[in-house]
Design a protein around this motif. Structure first.
Motif, mmCIF file in Angstrom:
data_model
loop_
_atom_site.group_PDB
_atom_site.id
_atom_site.type_symbol
_atom_site.label_atom_id
_atom_site.label_comp_id
_atom_site.label_asym_id
_atom_site.label_seq_id
_atom_site.Cartn_x
_atom_site.Cartn_y
_atom_site.Cartn_z
ATOM 1 N N PRO A 180 0.768 -1.262 0.000
ATOM 2 C CA PRO A 180 0.000 0.000 0.000
ATOM 3 C C PRO A 180 0.798 1.311 0.000
ATOM 4 O O PRO A 180 0.267 2.339 -0.381
ATOM 5 C CB PRO A 180 -0.793 -0.099 1.309
ATOM 6 N N HIS A 181 2.055 1.285 0.439
ATOM 7 C CA HIS A 181 2.759 2.550 0.669
ATOM 8 C C HIS A 181 3.385 3.097 -0.617
ATOM 9 O O HIS A 181 4.599 3.093 -0.789
ATOM 10 C CB HIS A 181 3.829 2.360 1.761
ATOM 11 N N LEU A 182 2.521 3.538 -1.512
ATOM 12 C CA LEU A 182 2.971 3.977 -2.838
ATOM 13 C C LEU A 182 2.200 5.227 -3.238
ATOM 14 O O LEU A 182 1.060 5.436 -2.783
ATOM 15 C CB LEU A 182 2.653 2.873 -3.869
ATOM 16 N N PRO A 183 2.766 6.041 -4.147
ATOM 17 C CA PRO A 183 2.018 7.187 -4.646
ATOM 18 C C PRO A 183 0.724 6.727 -5.351
ATOM 19 O O PRO A 183 0.688 5.633 -5.938
ATOM 20 C CB PRO A 183 2.980 7.839 -5.645
ATOM 21 N N LYS A 184 -0.275 7.587 -5.309
ATOM 22 C CA LYS A 184 -1.601 7.256 -5.870
ATOM 23 C C LYS A 184 -1.486 6.804 -7.332
ATOM 24 O O LYS A 184 -2.097 5.825 -7.749
ATOM 25 C CB LYS A 184 -2.477 8.520 -5.748
ATOM 26 N N LYS A 185 -0.672 7.527 -8.117
ATOM 27 C CA LYS A 185 -0.562 7.226 -9.547
ATOM 28 C C LYS A 185 0.003 5.814 -9.770
ATOM 29 O O LYS A 185 -0.423 5.097 -10.687
ATOM 30 C CB LYS A 185 0.347 8.287 -10.227
ATOM 31 N N VAL A 186 0.958 5.435 -8.929
ATOM 32 C CA VAL A 186 1.580 4.101 -9.066
ATOM 33 C C VAL A 186 0.542 3.012 -8.763
ATOM 34 O O VAL A 186 0.458 1.995 -9.476
ATOM 35 C CB VAL A 186 2.821 3.995 -8.142
ATOM 36 N N ASN A 189 -1.708 2.735 -11.752
ATOM 37 C CA ASN A 189 -1.066 2.021 -12.870
ATOM 38 C C ASN A 189 -1.064 0.514 -12.630
ATOM 39 O O ASN A 189 -1.362 -0.277 -13.534
ATOM 40 C CB ASN A 189 0.378 2.510 -13.064
ATOM 41 N N ARG A 190 -0.703 0.126 -11.411
ATOM 42 C CA ARG A 190 -0.695 -1.310 -11.057
ATOM 43 C C ARG A 190 -2.102 -1.883 -11.197
ATOM 44 O O ARG A 190 -2.282 -2.998 -11.685
ATOM 45 C CB ARG A 190 -0.175 -1.453 -9.614
ATOM 46 N N GLN A 191 -3.103 -1.096 -10.783
ATOM 47 C CA GLN A 191 -4.502 -1.547 -10.858
ATOM 48 C C GLN A 191 -4.966 -1.676 -12.309
ATOM 49 O O GLN A 191 -5.659 -2.634 -12.655
ATOM 50 C CB GLN A 191 -5.397 -0.559 -10.088
ATOM 51 N N LEU A 192 -4.530 -0.734 -13.142
ATOM 52 C CA LEU A 192 -4.897 -0.785 -14.567
ATOM 53 C C LEU A 192 -4.384 -2.091 -15.188
ATOM 54 O O LEU A 192 -5.111 -2.798 -15.902
ATOM 55 C CB LEU A 192 -4.305 0.437 -15.301
#
Ligand SMILES: C[C@@H](N)C(=O)N[C@H](C)C(=O)O
Ligand SMILES: [Zn+2]
Length: 237
Positions: A180-186, A189-192
């Motif tokens: 979880p400890h990641l920037p929102k955009k990252v 991207n992972r979710q996409l």
């Protein structure tokens, strides 16, 4: 040209006649491994879904960065002689759909690894001895079945990778699909990547954001045919 080059068509022909049906032999771990070209060819003749197809031939705009064909990998060694990505026919169809959807958004796939001969998995395990980030020789990898893909997303405008949680083959908890400890955009991207792959018939591997298993993997045997042999067979067919 080597003797093997001339012998290959004969071997393939000998084992691939109509009705010829050979059992898949077990190795010292009791794992069934297709390790001879004749047996592989026979399986393909009986069921075309079993063919290992060169992905870039069928999806020309897919990007490749086959890390195990370079020294830029966790082994720090060139493990493949050819920088190629092969996969089974139904996996290829699923990837085509993923690529089409991404292309409509100005994005595309970049493949780090696809089919991986079983011998390479054994070499990985000998060095890494870690059953989370590397498959064990007694189970084999879904990559060995031609049914797993390591990949990411690129922006088609500049060819750059979307920012993901870690580099490829970063064997840390940061690579977990729910870290979880990641920037929102990252995280987006992972979710996409996860959403588009799961929608098209793959399952995410929870310890590695880049690794996806094709849902039909159980239908395909662990295989140990080299890229060179696959390439030679391609020229024959
Ligand atoms: C080595 C890494 N890229 C990988 O593919 N790991 C999984 C677990 C595998 O070996 O199947
Ligand atoms: Zn993988």
């Amino acid at each position: 040209m080597t003797k093997e080059f001339f012998a290959l068509p004969l071997i393939a022909l000998f084992f691939s006649g109509p009705g010829f049906c050979q059992d898949v032999p077990q190795n010292k771990y009791g794992l069934k491994v297709v390790a001879n070209i004749g047996l592989y060819q026979q399986q393909v003749n009986n069921d075309s879904a079993k063919a290992l197809i060169e992905i870039q031939k069928e999806i020309p705009n897919i990007a490749l960065d086959i890390r195990y064909a370079s020294t830029n990998n966790f082994m720090h060694e060139k493990m493949y002689n050819l920088a190629k990505a092969y996969t089974r026919l139904p996996v290829l169809s699923a990837l085509k759909n993923v690529q089409k959807e991404l292309n409509e958004k100005g994005l595309g796939l970049k493949i780090f690894d696809a089919y991986r001969p079983y011998t390479i998995t054994v070499a990985f395990y000998e060095k890494q001895k870690d059953s989370i980030f590397v498959a064990t020789p007694w189970k084999g990898s879904r990559h060995n079945r031609g049914c797993a893909i390591d990949l990411t997303i690129i922006n088609l405008k500049n060819g750059k990778e979307l920012e993901m949680p870690t580099p490829f083959d970063d064997f840390t908890e940061k690579a977990n699909t729910d870290y979880p400890h990641l920037p929102k955009k990252v995280i987006e991207n992972r979710q996409l990547l996860k959403d588009i792959m799961t929608k098209n018939g793959f399952t995410a591997y929870k310890d590695e954001w880049w690794h996806f298993d094709f849902n039909g993997w159980k239908e395909f045997d662990v295989t140990d045919i080299s890229f060179e042999d696959l390439q030679r067979l391609q020229t024959l067919n």
